[in-house]
Write a protein that holds these residues in place. Structure first.
Motif, mmCIF file in Angstrom:
data_model
loop_
_atom_site.group_PDB
_atom_site.id
_atom_site.type_symbol
_atom_site.label_atom_id
_atom_site.label_comp_id
_atom_site.label_asym_id
_atom_site.label_seq_id
_atom_site.Cartn_x
_atom_site.Cartn_y
_atom_site.Cartn_z
ATOM 1 N N SER A 41 -6.522 0.769 -3.825
ATOM 2 C CA SER A 41 -5.556 -0.035 -4.547
ATOM 3 C C SER A 41 -5.795 0.126 -6.040
ATOM 4 O O SER A 41 -6.923 0.332 -6.475
ATOM 5 N N SER A 42 -4.738 0.061 -6.810
ATOM 6 C CA SER A 42 -4.842 0.234 -8.250
ATOM 7 C C SER A 42 -4.203 -0.954 -8.952
ATOM 8 O O SER A 42 -3.352 -1.656 -8.387
ATOM 9 N N SER A 43 -4.622 -1.202 -10.187
ATOM 10 C CA SER A 43 -4.056 -2.292 -10.960
ATOM 11 C C SER A 43 -4.156 -1.960 -12.440
ATOM 12 O O SER A 43 -4.909 -1.058 -12.834
ATOM 13 N N MET A 44 -3.406 -2.672 -13.271
ATOM 14 C CA MET A 44 -3.428 -2.447 -14.709
ATOM 15 C C MET A 44 -3.282 -3.794 -15.416
ATOM 16 O O MET A 44 -2.497 -4.647 -15.000
ATOM 17 N N GLN A 45 -4.075 -3.981 -16.466
ATOM 18 C CA GLN A 45 -4.012 -5.191 -17.253
ATOM 19 C C GLN A 45 -3.816 -4.835 -18.724
ATOM 20 O O GLN A 45 -4.409 -3.873 -19.204
ATOM 21 N N TYR B 224 0.839 -1.190 0.000
ATOM 22 C CA TYR B 224 0.000 0.000 0.000
ATOM 23 C C TYR B 224 0.874 1.239 0.000
ATOM 24 O O TYR B 224 2.060 1.185 0.305
#
Length: 397
Positions: free
Chosen positions: A323-327, A303
């Motif tokens: 929270s962040s994410s990328m695909q 975090y």
């Protein structure tokens, strides 16, 4: 309760009948709502005293009023979060009918997974019980652990203590209160019974010899996870007391809590319920850490700090972790045209063959468009249904 030959039951809203079916028949019911002493709410410097015949909705309003009249920011925060959590209990109809005392009696006698019992346990509430002609004041923990209430005992009132007296803090003490309530349920917005509920409270202050944070007066309560009653994690509270908060300290506390919050045999989703308790505890303290600190056994905290420790203590409010994410999806035309969107060929036919005038409003054209105005496709077959009085007939096109 037996009085002569009559079987009598003491009730207020009797909403527990919807959860626990009556296996015995009763001749008479005694409604406690008509006893004025059990429907009173009294406030003083020591806290708020709520009669057991008060409905849950009125108890929520009383706690909210304490929030508005509090003299400390932390005190207002505690009352506000208690009221917010109580609003998640049951539906509005049940809150307007069910009593505060009835909820606690079901938790004590029938092991009902009560959110209210867990909240009141964490904030050190007191209960007043009458047995015969004598009344006795017990802590919520003593009340839940004592033998089940019988027909000779009746719950009179519940007292939510003033947090300054509860934590033993003087007005000149430079400490800040962290307080948070949590619940996880199958339908969080539908007032469903929880998998687990938790209330976490701790006093924090800046360490004079380092840039750390010292913990004291911790109170952690967990309930509704498959045990008879909610409990306080006293071993975790004692472990934290007097320690400077660090990743290592939190890691050891998480392992300790995982061994304490263990559902009874036969409880559904036991591992998930235990993990909820660990997650709530970690989330409660994680905002006080700096980022990129290595955890034991090679774990890393995933975090980013939203507030520095100083700002966190000044506001006394825990922000929400984001929270962040990328695909990345690579398009492959190896099986083209498989996977391409295809229009439904019968959609136009189905729309044009409607026998009823269906209209919608076209926002761009600013006029009504009807299904019958849509041009029919080539070789479209129109059909009309009708009834006749003849028993046998033929159709000619």
């Amino acid at each position: 309760m037996e009085m002569g030959v009559d079987r009598v039951k003491v009730v207020v809203g009797n909403t527990g009948l919807g959860y626990y079916k009556e296996v015995e028949s009763y001749d008479k019911y005694i409604d406690l709502r008509y006893i004025p002493e059990l429907s009173m709410i009294r406030r003083d410097d020591s806290g708020i005293n709520i009669g057991v015949a008060i409905t849950i909705s009125k108890a929520i309003e009383a706690v909210k009023e304490c929030n508005q009249h509090g003299f400390h920011i932390e005190e207002n925060m505690v009352y506000k979060k208690i009221a917010d959590h109580m609003e998640k209990v049951a539906s509005g109809f049940i809150q307007n009918s069910a009593s505060l005392g009835g909820n606690l009696v079901m938790a004590q006698r029938n092991h009902f997974p009560s959110d209210i019992a867990t909240v009141l346990l964490a904030v050190g509430s007191l209960v007043n019980i009458m047995n015969g002609l004598r009344s006795k004041e017990l802590t919520m923990e003593e009340f839940l652990r004592r033998p089940e209430l019988d027909s000779k005992s009746i719950l009179l009132s519940v007292k939510i203590q003033d947090w300054n007296r509860l934590m033993g803090i003087s007005s000149g003490t430079r400490m800040n209160l962290l307080f948070e309530t949590n619940r996880a349920a199958p339908q969080p917005l539908g007032n469903a019974l929880p998998y687990l509920n938790a209330v976490l409270m701790a006093e924090v202050s800046h360490c004079t010899t380092s840039n750390g944070i010292i913990l004291s007066n911790c109170r952690f309560a967990f309930g509704a996870y498959g045990t008879k009653h909610p409990l306080r994690a006293t071993k975790v509270e004692e472990f934290f007391t007097g320690k400077v908060l660090s990743v290592g300290v939190l890691y050891e506390a998480v392992k300790l809590l995982g061994a304490i919050v263990v559902p009874d045999d036969g409880t559904s989703n036991p591992a998930y319920r235990s993990s909820l308790a660990v997650g709530f505890l970690f989330e409660f303290f994680s905002h006080l850490f700096e980022a990129n600190v290595e955890l034991p056994d090679g774990y890393m905290n995933g975090y980013s700090p939203l507030l520095s420790p100083a700002k966190q203590l000044d506001h006394g409010k825990i922000p929400t972790l984001l929270s962040s994410s990328m695909q990345e999806v690579e398009l492959n035309r190896q099986y083209h045209p498989v996977g391409d969107p295809i229009a439904k060929s019968r959609a136009t036919i189905q729309a044009s063959c409607s026998l009823y005038v269906i209209s919608y409003y076209d926002a761009d054209e600013r006029e009504a468009v009807y299904v019958d105005d849509i041009p029919s496709p080539t070789n479209c077959l129109h059909e009309a249904s009708f009834t006749v009085h003849a028993s046998q007939c033929g159709f000619f096109f």
